[in-house]
Design a protein around this motif. Sequence first.
Motif, PDB file in Angstrom:
ATOM      1  N   GLY A   1      11.357 -14.657  20.661  1.00  0.00           N
ATOM      2  CA  GLY A   1      10.788 -15.881  20.242  1.00  0.00           C
ATOM      3  C   GLY A   1      11.852 -16.051  18.627  1.00  0.00           C
ATOM      4  O   GLY A   1      12.589 -15.433  18.383  1.00  0.00           O
ATOM      5  N   ARG A   2      11.501 -17.322  18.213  1.00  0.00           N
ATOM      6  CA  ARG A   2      12.694 -17.851  16.990  1.00  0.00           C
ATOM      7  C   ARG A   2      12.083 -17.231  15.694  1.00  0.00           C
ATOM      8  O   ARG A   2      10.949 -17.429  15.452  1.00  0.00           O
ATOM      9  CB  ARG A   2      12.734 -19.197  17.249  1.00  0.00           C
ATOM     10  N   THR A   3      12.891 -17.185  14.898  1.00  0.00           N
ATOM     11  CA  THR A   3      12.643 -16.751  13.712  1.00  0.00           C
ATOM     12  C   THR A   3      13.376 -17.911  12.599  1.00  0.00           C
ATOM     13  O   THR A   3      14.573 -18.390  13.115  1.00  0.00           O
ATOM     14  CB  THR A   3      12.878 -15.584  12.790  1.00  0.00           C
ATOM     15  N   ASP A   4      12.569 -18.312  11.768  1.00  0.00           N
ATOM     16  CA  ASP A   4      13.248 -19.351  10.804  1.00  0.00           C
ATOM     17  C   ASP A   4      14.319 -18.896   9.892  1.00  0.00           C
ATOM     18  O   ASP A   4      14.474 -17.626   9.793  1.00  0.00           O
ATOM     19  CB  ASP A   4      12.039 -20.017   9.796  1.00  0.00           C
ATOM     20  N   THR A   5      15.130 -19.683   9.298  1.00  0.00           N
ATOM     21  CA  THR A   5      16.161 -19.440   8.507  1.00  0.00           C
ATOM     22  C   THR A   5      15.535 -18.575   7.102  1.00  0.00           C
ATOM     23  O   THR A   5      14.405 -18.903   6.682  1.00  0.00           O
ATOM     24  CB  THR A   5      16.579 -20.695   7.649  1.00  0.00           C
ATOM     25  N   GLY A   6      16.106 -17.670   6.950  1.00  0.00           N
ATOM     26  CA  GLY A   6      15.726 -16.714   5.918  1.00  0.00           C
ATOM     27  C   GLY A   6      14.697 -15.559   6.278  1.00  0.00           C
ATOM     28  O   GLY A   6      14.171 -14.586   5.486  1.00  0.00           O
ATOM     29  N   VAL A   7      14.052 -15.474   7.544  1.00  0.00           N
ATOM     30  CA  VAL A   7      13.136 -14.910   7.932  1.00  0.00           C
ATOM     31  C   VAL A   7      13.846 -13.618   8.640  1.00  0.00           C
ATOM     32  O   VAL A   7      14.831 -13.604   9.392  1.00  0.00           O
ATOM     33  CB  VAL A   7      11.994 -15.216   8.813  1.00  0.00           C
TER      34      VAL A   7
ATOM     35  N   ARG B   1      13.355  -8.491  -4.531  1.00  0.00           N
ATOM     36  CA  ARG B   1      13.269 -10.128  -4.399  1.00  0.00           C
ATOM     37  C   ARG B   1      13.694 -10.550  -3.040  1.00  0.00           C
ATOM     38  O   ARG B   1      13.284 -11.651  -2.841  1.00  0.00           O
ATOM     39  CB  ARG B   1      13.711 -10.706  -5.675  1.00  0.00           C
ATOM     40  N   ASP B   2      14.571 -10.153  -2.500  1.00  0.00           N
ATOM     41  CA  ASP B   2      15.089 -10.938  -1.248  1.00  0.00           C
ATOM     42  C   ASP B   2      14.329 -10.404  -0.225  1.00  0.00           C
ATOM     43  O   ASP B   2      14.549 -10.919   1.141  1.00  0.00           O
ATOM     44  CB  ASP B   2      16.481 -10.530  -0.963  1.00  0.00           C
ATOM     45  N   PHE B   3      13.241  -9.621  -0.103  1.00  0.00           N
ATOM     46  CA  PHE B   3      12.430  -9.020   0.797  1.00  0.00           C
ATOM     47  C   PHE B   3      11.140  -9.310   0.512  1.00  0.00           C
ATOM     48  O   PHE B   3      10.171  -8.526   1.088  1.00  0.00           O
ATOM     49  CB  PHE B   3      12.878  -7.594   1.090  1.00  0.00           C
ATOM     50  N   GLY B   4      10.849 -10.023  -0.244  1.00  0.00           N
ATOM     51  CA  GLY B   4       9.255 -10.637  -0.739  1.00  0.00           C
ATOM     52  C   GLY B   4       9.205 -11.777  -1.459  1.00  0.00           C
ATOM     53  O   GLY B   4       9.887 -12.331  -2.067  1.00  0.00           O
ATOM     54  N   TRP B   5       7.723 -12.320  -1.499  1.00  0.00           N
ATOM     55  CA  TRP B   5       7.681 -13.508  -2.489  1.00  0.00           C
ATOM     56  C   TRP B   5       7.135 -12.929  -3.948  1.00  0.00           C
ATOM     57  O   TRP B   5       6.405 -12.505  -4.121  1.00  0.00           O
ATOM     58  CB  TRP B   5       6.633 -14.181  -1.842  1.00  0.00           C
ATOM     59  N   GLU B   6       8.123 -13.374  -4.698  1.00  0.00           N
ATOM     60  CA  GLU B   6       8.113 -12.901  -6.190  1.00  0.00           C
ATOM     61  C   GLU B   6       7.206 -13.911  -6.747  1.00  0.00           C
ATOM     62  O   GLU B   6       7.608 -15.024  -7.158  1.00  0.00           O
ATOM     63  CB  GLU B   6       9.454 -12.442  -6.862  1.00  0.00           C
ATOM     64  N   CYS B   7       5.988 -13.534  -7.274  1.00  0.00           N
ATOM     65  CA  CYS B   7       4.972 -14.603  -8.024  1.00  0.00           C
ATOM     66  C   CYS B   7       4.870 -14.275  -9.491  1.00  0.00           C
ATOM     67  O   CYS B   7       4.101 -14.621  -9.906  1.00  0.00           O
ATOM     68  CB  CYS B   7       3.732 -14.291  -7.307  1.00  0.00           C
ATOM     69  N   GLY B   8       6.027 -13.568 -10.010  1.00  0.00           N
ATOM     70  CA  GLY B   8       5.731 -13.403 -11.373  1.00  0.00           C
ATOM     71  C   GLY B   8       4.912 -12.355 -11.648  1.00  0.00           C
ATOM     72  O   GLY B   8       4.516 -11.332 -11.022  1.00  0.00           O
ATOM     73  N   SER B   9       4.027 -12.674 -12.798  1.00  0.00           N
ATOM     74  CA  SER B   9       2.900 -12.043 -13.537  1.00  0.00           C
ATOM     75  C   SER B   9       1.588 -12.451 -13.137  1.00  0.00           C
ATOM     76  O   SER B   9       0.763 -12.413 -13.749  1.00  0.00           O
ATOM     77  CB  SER B   9       3.111 -11.582 -15.023  1.00  0.00           C
ATOM     78  N   MET B  10       1.532 -13.486 -12.166  1.00  0.00           N
ATOM     79  CA  MET B  10       0.392 -14.193 -11.918  1.00  0.00           C
ATOM     80  C   MET B  10      -0.728 -13.241 -11.231  1.00  0.00           C
ATOM     81  O   MET B  10      -0.573 -12.285 -10.610  1.00  0.00           O
ATOM     82  CB  MET B  10       0.680 -15.286 -10.836  1.00  0.00           C
ATOM     83  N   HIS B  11      -1.895 -13.552 -11.802  1.00  0.00           N
ATOM     84  CA  HIS B  11      -3.005 -12.604 -11.331  1.00  0.00           C
ATOM     85  C   HIS B  11      -3.407 -13.402 -10.050  1.00  0.00           C
ATOM     86  O   HIS B  11      -3.727 -14.645  -9.946  1.00  0.00           O
ATOM     87  CB  HIS B  11      -4.177 -12.861 -12.302  1.00  0.00           C
TER      88      HIS B  11
ATOM     89  N   VAL C   1       2.933 -18.441  10.067  1.00  0.00           N
ATOM     90  CA  VAL C   1       2.616 -17.230   9.367  1.00  0.00           C
ATOM     91  C   VAL C   1       2.840 -17.765   7.764  1.00  0.00           C
ATOM     92  O   VAL C   1       1.837 -17.477   6.955  1.00  0.00           O
ATOM     93  CB  VAL C   1       3.362 -15.945   9.558  1.00  0.00           C
ATOM     94  N   ARG C   2       3.755 -18.570   7.598  1.00  0.00           N
ATOM     95  CA  ARG C   2       4.061 -19.008   5.964  1.00  0.00           C
ATOM     96  C   ARG C   2       2.833 -19.895   5.736  1.00  0.00           C
ATOM     97  O   ARG C   2       2.583 -19.807   4.548  1.00  0.00           O
ATOM     98  CB  ARG C   2       5.458 -19.499   6.167  1.00  0.00           C
TER      99      ARG C   2
ATOM    100  N   PRO D   1       7.566 -18.836   1.217  1.00  0.00           N
ATOM    101  CA  PRO D   1       8.880 -18.961   1.162  1.00  0.00           C
ATOM    102  C   PRO D   1       9.230 -17.906   2.666  1.00  0.00           C
ATOM    103  O   PRO D   1       8.460 -16.710   2.667  1.00  0.00           O
ATOM    104  CB  PRO D   1       9.193 -18.629  -0.053  1.00  0.00           C
ATOM    105  N   PRO D   2      10.411 -18.005   3.023  1.00  0.00           N
ATOM    106  CA  PRO D   2      10.735 -17.173   4.214  1.00  0.00           C
ATOM    107  C   PRO D   2      11.040 -15.925   3.955  1.00  0.00           C
ATOM    108  O   PRO D   2      10.827 -15.034   4.962  1.00  0.00           O
ATOM    109  CB  PRO D   2      12.014 -18.065   4.661  1.00  0.00           C
ATOM    110  N   GLN D   3      11.623 -15.444   2.674  1.00  0.00           N
ATOM    111  CA  GLN D   3      12.199 -14.019   2.716  1.00  0.00           C
ATOM    112  C   GLN D   3      10.999 -12.930   2.510  1.00  0.00           C
ATOM    113  O   GLN D   3      11.544 -11.794   2.832  1.00  0.00           O
ATOM    114  CB  GLN D   3      13.069 -14.053   1.375  1.00  0.00           C
TER     115      GLN D   3
END
Length: 250
Positions: free
Chosen positions: A53-59, A127-137, A200-201, A236-238
């Motif tokens: 299957g295809r994966t998007d840019t950054g996945v 950070r290049d392998f996950g979605w960094e949401c900062g300190s958000m609850h 998925v995104r 985001p894709p990462q």
Amino acid sequence: MRYRFRCEYLGSAFYGWQEQNEAGKTKFVTVQSSLEEAFSIALRAPVRIVGSGRTDTGVHARGQCCHFDYEGELDPQKTVRSINGLTKRLIRIRDLQRCADDFNARYDALMRYYQYTIFTRPVALMRDFGWECGSMHLDLDAMEREAAAFLGEHDFIDFCIPRNDGKSTLCTLSEFRLERQNDWSVVFHIKGNRFLHRQVRAMVGTLFDVGRGRLPEGSVNQIFAKQFKGERTWAPPQGLVLHDVIYRDY
């Protein structure tokens, strides 16, 4: 003769999986085109790679499965070493073997297994392998309850890039599980028979909106029922990894 192999790759280094050409412009560097170039050099013959299957840019991918045809015997171990030496540490292949001539990496797949990682505190190393949401609850319990609404067979037309090609948008998800790895890292485990472009995104982004209180619980079913109006977040894709593709015999 037909051969198959598994591969993993750093998605941020490529313009997605599929080889692409645009009139009058340089060919984009994709995973498929990079593998085909490496195999053609190693085997001294043109090679066409078919992926599951295809994966998007950054996945990213850990368990992408591919097949190719080659008229001749090859030494699997030697070929693996050659390909891994030609792909600049951005792609690694493994488990190269002969397979049935009618094996198809895409159409014989029974299940695709994705993982999506969210970081709930600022990070630098990962950070290049996950979605960094900062300190958000995030209300992880609400996200976990809402994820259950994706299970089973549904029409995911509203959880993908719009398409008008007449092809089915029905998908069956057998798992959508949230794993709390520690107090700042969450991984979603998602398994299904097939996935649409950016599905998925879109799903993870909706759960993120529920977790931060922007959307109420029950929003997924409202979207399926086409009763939802408003903006939604796209993850985001990462943070996305194609972890495995499951077959009957591989």
